[in-house]
Design a protein around this motif. Structure first.
Motif, PDB file in Angstrom:
ATOM      1  N   THR A 230       0.951  -1.108  -0.141  1.00  0.00           N
ATOM      2  CA  THR A 230      -0.029   0.167   0.011  1.00  0.00           C
ATOM      3  C   THR A 230       0.878   1.324   0.082  1.00  0.00           C
ATOM      4  N   TRP A 231       0.547   2.294  -1.005  1.00  0.00           N
ATOM      5  CA  TRP A 231       1.287   3.317  -0.870  1.00  0.00           C
ATOM      6  C   TRP A 231       0.660   4.628  -1.312  1.00  0.00           C
ATOM      7  N   ARG A 232       1.184   5.588  -0.868  1.00  0.00           N
ATOM      8  CA  ARG A 232       0.464   7.157  -1.293  1.00  0.00           C
ATOM      9  C   ARG A 232       1.656   7.734  -1.800  1.00  0.00           C
ATOM     10  N   ALA A 233       1.337   8.504  -3.182  1.00  0.00           N
ATOM     11  CA  ALA A 233       2.211   9.111  -4.008  1.00  0.00           C
ATOM     12  C   ALA A 233       1.855  10.530  -4.007  1.00  0.00           C
ATOM     13  N   THR A 234       2.867  11.222  -3.594  1.00  0.00           N
ATOM     14  CA  THR A 234       2.477  12.807  -3.614  1.00  0.00           C
ATOM     15  C   THR A 234       3.409  13.840  -4.277  1.00  0.00           C
ATOM     16  N   PRO A 235       2.817  14.600  -5.201  1.00  0.00           N
ATOM     17  CA  PRO A 235       3.690  15.455  -5.887  1.00  0.00           C
ATOM     18  C   PRO A 235       4.435  16.434  -5.191  1.00  0.00           C
ATOM     19  N   PRO A 236       5.520  17.093  -5.663  1.00  0.00           N
ATOM     20  CA  PRO A 236       6.220  17.756  -4.597  1.00  0.00           C
ATOM     21  C   PRO A 236       5.577  19.096  -4.143  1.00  0.00           C
ATOM     22  N   LEU A 268       3.654   4.437  -9.760  1.00  0.00           N
ATOM     23  CA  LEU A 268       2.878   5.392  -8.872  1.00  0.00           C
ATOM     24  C   LEU A 268       3.363   6.743  -9.234  1.00  0.00           C
ATOM     25  N   ALA A 269       4.885   6.930  -9.151  1.00  0.00           N
ATOM     26  CA  ALA A 269       5.590   7.963  -9.361  1.00  0.00           C
ATOM     27  C   ALA A 269       5.401   8.664 -10.952  1.00  0.00           C
ATOM     28  N   ARG A 270       5.334   7.667 -11.657  1.00  0.00           N
ATOM     29  CA  ARG A 270       5.094   8.107 -13.190  1.00  0.00           C
ATOM     30  C   ARG A 270       3.610   8.659 -13.213  1.00  0.00           C
ATOM     31  N   ALA A 271       2.741   8.156 -12.706  1.00  0.00           N
ATOM     32  CA  ALA A 271       1.269   8.499 -12.838  1.00  0.00           C
ATOM     33  C   ALA A 271       1.251   9.787 -12.273  1.00  0.00           C
ATOM     34  N   VAL A 272       1.545  10.088 -10.906  1.00  0.00           N
ATOM     35  CA  VAL A 272       1.437  11.361 -10.390  1.00  0.00           C
ATOM     36  C   VAL A 272       2.344  12.486 -10.992  1.00  0.00           C
ATOM     37  N   ALA A 273       3.587  12.232 -11.614  1.00  0.00           N
ATOM     38  CA  ALA A 273       4.225  12.923 -12.238  1.00  0.00           C
ATOM     39  C   ALA A 273       3.445  13.598 -13.566  1.00  0.00           C
ATOM     40  N   LEU A 274       2.983  12.434 -14.369  1.00  0.00           N
ATOM     41  CA  LEU A 274       2.236  12.775 -15.568  1.00  0.00           C
ATOM     42  C   LEU A 274       1.085  13.531 -15.396  1.00  0.00           C
ATOM     43  N   SER A 275       0.235  13.193 -14.179  1.00  0.00           N
ATOM     44  CA  SER A 275      -1.023  13.729 -14.083  1.00  0.00           C
ATOM     45  C   SER A 275      -0.643  15.252 -13.662  1.00  0.00           C
ATOM     46  N   ALA A 276       0.454  15.559 -12.792  1.00  0.00           N
ATOM     47  CA  ALA A 276       0.679  16.911 -12.423  1.00  0.00           C
ATOM     48  C   ALA A 276       1.259  17.882 -13.511  1.00  0.00           C
ATOM     49  N   ALA A 277       2.026  17.225 -14.600  1.00  0.00           N
ATOM     50  CA  ALA A 277       2.538  17.845 -15.795  1.00  0.00           C
ATOM     51  C   ALA A 277       1.215  17.999 -16.433  1.00  0.00           C
ATOM     52  N   THR A 278       0.335  17.213 -16.678  1.00  0.00           N
ATOM     53  CA  THR A 278      -1.024  17.523 -17.298  1.00  0.00           C
ATOM     54  C   THR A 278      -1.889  18.898 -16.821  1.00  0.00           C
ATOM     55  N   VAL A 279      -1.864  18.995 -15.532  1.00  0.00           N
ATOM     56  CA  VAL A 279      -2.517  19.934 -14.879  1.00  0.00           C
ATOM     57  C   VAL A 279      -1.756  21.279 -15.409  1.00  0.00           C
ATOM     58  N   ALA A 280      -0.499  21.276 -15.351  1.00  0.00           N
ATOM     59  CA  ALA A 280       0.485  22.609 -15.596  1.00  0.00           C
ATOM     60  C   ALA A 280       0.426  22.864 -16.758  1.00  0.00           C
ATOM     61  N   ALA A 281       0.208  21.827 -17.977  1.00  0.00           N
ATOM     62  CA  ALA A 281       0.260  22.186 -19.578  1.00  0.00           C
ATOM     63  C   ALA A 281      -0.788  23.339 -19.870  1.00  0.00           C
ATOM     64  N   PRO A 282      -0.544  24.085 -20.839  1.00  0.00           N
ATOM     65  CA  PRO A 282      -1.311  25.325 -21.054  1.00  0.00           C
ATOM     66  C   PRO A 282      -2.592  24.640 -21.716  1.00  0.00           C
ATOM     67  N   ALA A 283      -2.583  23.893 -22.599  1.00  0.00           N
ATOM     68  CA  ALA A 283      -3.764  23.194 -23.312  1.00  0.00           C
ATOM     69  C   ALA A 283      -4.515  21.982 -22.415  1.00  0.00           C
ATOM     70  N   GLU A 293       9.321  15.259 -16.769  1.00  0.00           N
ATOM     71  CA  GLU A 293      10.662  14.642 -16.548  1.00  0.00           C
ATOM     72  C   GLU A 293      11.257  15.425 -15.199  1.00  0.00           C
ATOM     73  N   ARG A 294      10.949  16.532 -14.987  1.00  0.00           N
ATOM     74  CA  ARG A 294      11.618  17.278 -13.785  1.00  0.00           C
ATOM     75  C   ARG A 294      10.738  16.630 -12.406  1.00  0.00           C
ATOM     76  N   LEU A 295       9.360  16.343 -12.841  1.00  0.00           N
ATOM     77  CA  LEU A 295       8.516  16.029 -11.330  1.00  0.00           C
ATOM     78  C   LEU A 295       8.926  14.704 -11.256  1.00  0.00           C
ATOM     79  N   LEU A 296       9.035  13.878 -12.071  1.00  0.00           N
ATOM     80  CA  LEU A 296       9.196  12.161 -11.908  1.00  0.00           C
ATOM     81  C   LEU A 296      10.074  11.804 -10.667  1.00  0.00           C
ATOM     82  N   GLY A 297      11.175  12.719 -10.461  1.00  0.00           N
ATOM     83  CA  GLY A 297      12.193  12.306  -9.370  1.00  0.00           C
ATOM     84  C   GLY A 297      11.767  13.141  -7.993  1.00  0.00           C
ATOM     85  N   GLN A 298      10.700  13.791  -8.116  1.00  0.00           N
ATOM     86  CA  GLN A 298      10.271  14.524  -7.148  1.00  0.00           C
ATOM     87  C   GLN A 298       9.119  14.162  -6.316  1.00  0.00           C
ATOM     88  N   VAL A 299       8.315  13.197  -7.230  1.00  0.00           N
ATOM     89  CA  VAL A 299       7.114  12.476  -6.594  1.00  0.00           C
ATOM     90  C   VAL A 299       7.537  11.666  -5.369  1.00  0.00           C
TER      91      VAL A 299
END
Lengths: 309, 309
Positions: A230-236, A268-283, A293-299
């Motif tokens: 069981t894990w919890r994965a959180t963006p930075p 999970l790290a990939r899922a959370v990083a992709l998700s956060a990078a989607t929220v941050a994208a302009p479109a 790529e930057r967030l992946l190591g920070q989750v």
């Protein structure tokens, strides 16, 4: 290849207005058109991650043709089954001053039993080469409410990992067919289980049949109950932006990690990083590759005590 | 036949919601699709009045194909010129509880000089058999702002009665080419002339070049300044309902009356009755045929003293 299923595909139309005024007439530039429906969003992200991706589902009418024309501009392989009823539209009106979005989502076309049978044949055929399957989104009228349960069983019988991301009765039925993963958001999880505490709700959802539950909790990241732990994965940090498609990017992250043989914490790290990078994208629905790529190591992925589960 | 020109055709999408809530997500039935743009509305009404009607203009893309498919279900003859840019959409969201409508109107496709030239050829060809011409609506990007002036002159050179119904700079330029009739509404008339008094504004508009000015004044009916006299035409009572398309029905009334050789007072009675029967119809842009027949004898057409003009 990874197979995504979008039974209720959509032509997504997005309008931007300086300020949405109810009752008023707004002169607007042409809508931005995108192929929509959760499964197609997942497919686009999988393809941009470099995975061979096949998208199937049901598409019809002039709107369905437009969806397929737009899909042809990507590297996703189109294996949609043509139906008579027209593919639905979704209309999103983004209010630039308020920073919010008003949505109209059409329910979808009427699907005949023969069309549903034709889809089932195509799906069975495509499973032969699939390394993982994503079943995503709502069901159009005419498709049996137990459709996802049937599709889950077909994938499981061939030992292909299958992820289910839907809501309501289709989720309730589908989860009982024991998919490898379900990915509800907090609201879907609460509706399914009747409890709003994410951990307790995830435990209850898992008891209903899912081998793993990976719940997306918006800016708080994800919570996963799996056979491996069981894990919890959180963006930075919470990122401002548009959450449209963030859940679909999380699905693409989980499934691509699975297909690549990654362990749950890395998925999970990939899922959370992709998700956060989607929220941050302009479109809406796109992701910012550099930020990913930057967030992946920070989750931060933290194991939770089994007693909590 | 009567020829209608719709340079900026549209695929009209109408959604009905119980209550439009900004920022919220609404699950809605599929949009009601109609061929739109003022000229196509005029064409449909002319056809249902029993007139042989030909519709031309510019149409492109998947939306343009849908407009033409819908047009094929009517008795209007399709003489649209195909262009590369996609025909615009309009989105109307009818709020059932508030009884009002929120609109998004796309600006329209980019038209190339070659496409505009191809249209001009088609128009010139179609004028041969035309007994009257209606030039209606906005201009898409790429079409010269003086387009209507050019089309007015071509019809006038062949002694074909031509009616212009547009706004802004295209109206300003078009009126100078001396169309037989312009049909502004009160707001367009005020924008053109700088005066809000309808009679004074109509006089000023006529001085700009129109042989006749027939102004639609909403529930107050119409005001017409013509070479044959000046009239006010009023419906028996204001009717509740949706004013969408009422002005287009008025154009169809004026033009059909002209083609049948009716005098101005009868043309105006028809225009006002059709307009009121459109407001009273349940579907936007349709007219209630029974109500039209009934209202026709009840419209009051009163001559105004020439001194007023």
């Amino acid at each position: 290849m990874i197979l995504t299923v979008t039974l209720n595909a959509a032509l997504d139309l997005t309008y931007r207005v300086p300020h949405l005024r109810p009752q008023a007439e707004h002169r607007v530039p042409p809508a931005v058109e995108r192929p929509g429906g959760k499964g197609l969003n997942v497919a686009r992200v999988l393809a941009s991650l470099g995975h061979e991706t096949v998208a199937t589902g049901l598409a019809g009418g002039a709107t369905g043709e437009t969806v397929r024309t737009l899909l042809a501009e990507t590297t996703v392989t189109d294996e949609f089954v043509r139906i008579t009823g027209p593919t639905r539209r979704t209309v999103a009106v983004v209010d630039a001053s308020a920073g919010d979005t008003t949505r109209l989502n059409e329910t979808g076309p009427d699907v005949t039993p023969a069309e549903w049978a034709a889809f089932d044949d195509r799906y069975t055929h495509l499973l032969r080469d699939a390394r993982a399957v994503a079943l995503c989104g709502s069901l159009p009228p005419g498709v049996p409410v137990g459709a996802y349960a049937h599709l889950v069983r077909a994938a499981r019988a061939r030992r292909i990992p299958v992820l289910l991301d839907t809501s309501g009765e289709p989720l309730r039925r589908g989860i009982a067919a024991r998919p490898d993963v379900v990915k509800p958001n907090a609201a879907e999880l609460a509706a399914l289980t009747g409890t709003t505490d994410p951990l307790r709700a995830a435990v209850a959802a898992r008891r209903r049949g899912a081998h793993a539950v990976a719940a997306s909790l918006g800016p708080d990241g994800m919570l996963a109950l799996t056979p491996d732990g069981t894990w919890r994965a959180t963006p930075p940090k919470p990122l401002p932006g548009n959450p449209t498609g963030a859940g679909d990017s999380a699905v693409a992250g989980l499934l691509s990690g699975w297909a690549e043989g990654l362990a749950w914490p890395e998925r999970l790290a990939r899922a959370v990083a992709l998700s956060a990078a989607t929220v941050a994208a302009p479109a809406a629905g796109e992701y910012d590759a550099t930020m990913y790529e930057r967030l992946l190591g920070q989750v931060k992925v933290s194991p939770l005590s089994p007693s909590g589960a």
